[in-house]
Design a protein around this motif. Structure first.
Motif, short mmCIF file in Angstrom:
data_model
loop_
_atom_site.label_atom_id
_atom_site.label_comp_id
_atom_site.label_asym_id
_atom_site.label_seq_id
_atom_site.Cartn_x
_atom_site.Cartn_y
_atom_site.Cartn_z
N GLU A 1 0.85 -1.19 0.00
CA GLU A 1 0.00 0.00 0.00
C GLU A 1 0.89 1.25 0.00
OE1 GLU A 1 -3.05 -0.13 3.04
OE2 GLU A 1 -3.22 -2.30 2.81
N ALA B 1 1.78 -0.82 -6.43
CA ALA B 1 1.31 -1.55 -5.25
C ALA B 1 1.45 -3.06 -5.47
CB ALA B 1 -0.14 -1.20 -4.95
N ASP C 1 1.14 2.86 -10.86
CA ASP C 1 0.83 2.23 -9.57
C ASP C 1 1.69 0.98 -9.41
OD1 ASP C 1 -0.25 1.29 -7.22
OD2 ASP C 1 -2.19 0.78 -8.08
N ASP D 1 0.26 7.90 -0.45
CA ASP D 1 -0.37 8.80 -1.41
C ASP D 1 0.72 9.59 -2.14
OD1 ASP D 1 -2.90 7.98 -0.64
OD2 ASP D 1 -3.24 9.68 0.69
#
Length: 97
Positions: free
Chosen positions: A70, A84, A82, A73
């Protein structure tokens, strides 16, 4: 691209599916042979990527891989994608084509 330790292939993915961050290739989660890895308790938090999860080879060396399940931000924006759950490997693991 592959991530190999000894004669064990830990990950395989097309180069276009990987993400390069700070000199490390990050493999997508679906490309990882998860049966080879187990979560490590080693703690680490990157100031801009977030809390890191290390992995050890199930029958071998410790802390050979890591991911950011995670990311903080703004981290994906900084990288441009992304990342993740993507997994990178330490220098004991050979990453190449």
């Amino acid at each position: 691209m592959q991530a190999i330790l000894g004669d064990r292939v830990i990950a395989t993915a097309e180069k276009d599916d990987l993400i390069r961050i700070e000199g490390n290739w990050y493999f997508p989660p679906a490309s990882i042979d998860w049966s080879s890895l187990e979560e490590s308790p080693t703690p680490y938090t990157c100031p801009w990527k977030g809390v890191c999860q290390y992995y050890s080879l199930s029958d071998g060396p410790s802390d050979i891989a890591w991911s950011y399940p995670e990311p903080y931000d703004g981290a994906a924006e900084r990288v441009g994608k992304d990342f993740a759950g993507y997994v990178a490997f330490d220098p004991r693991v050979t990453v190449g084509e």
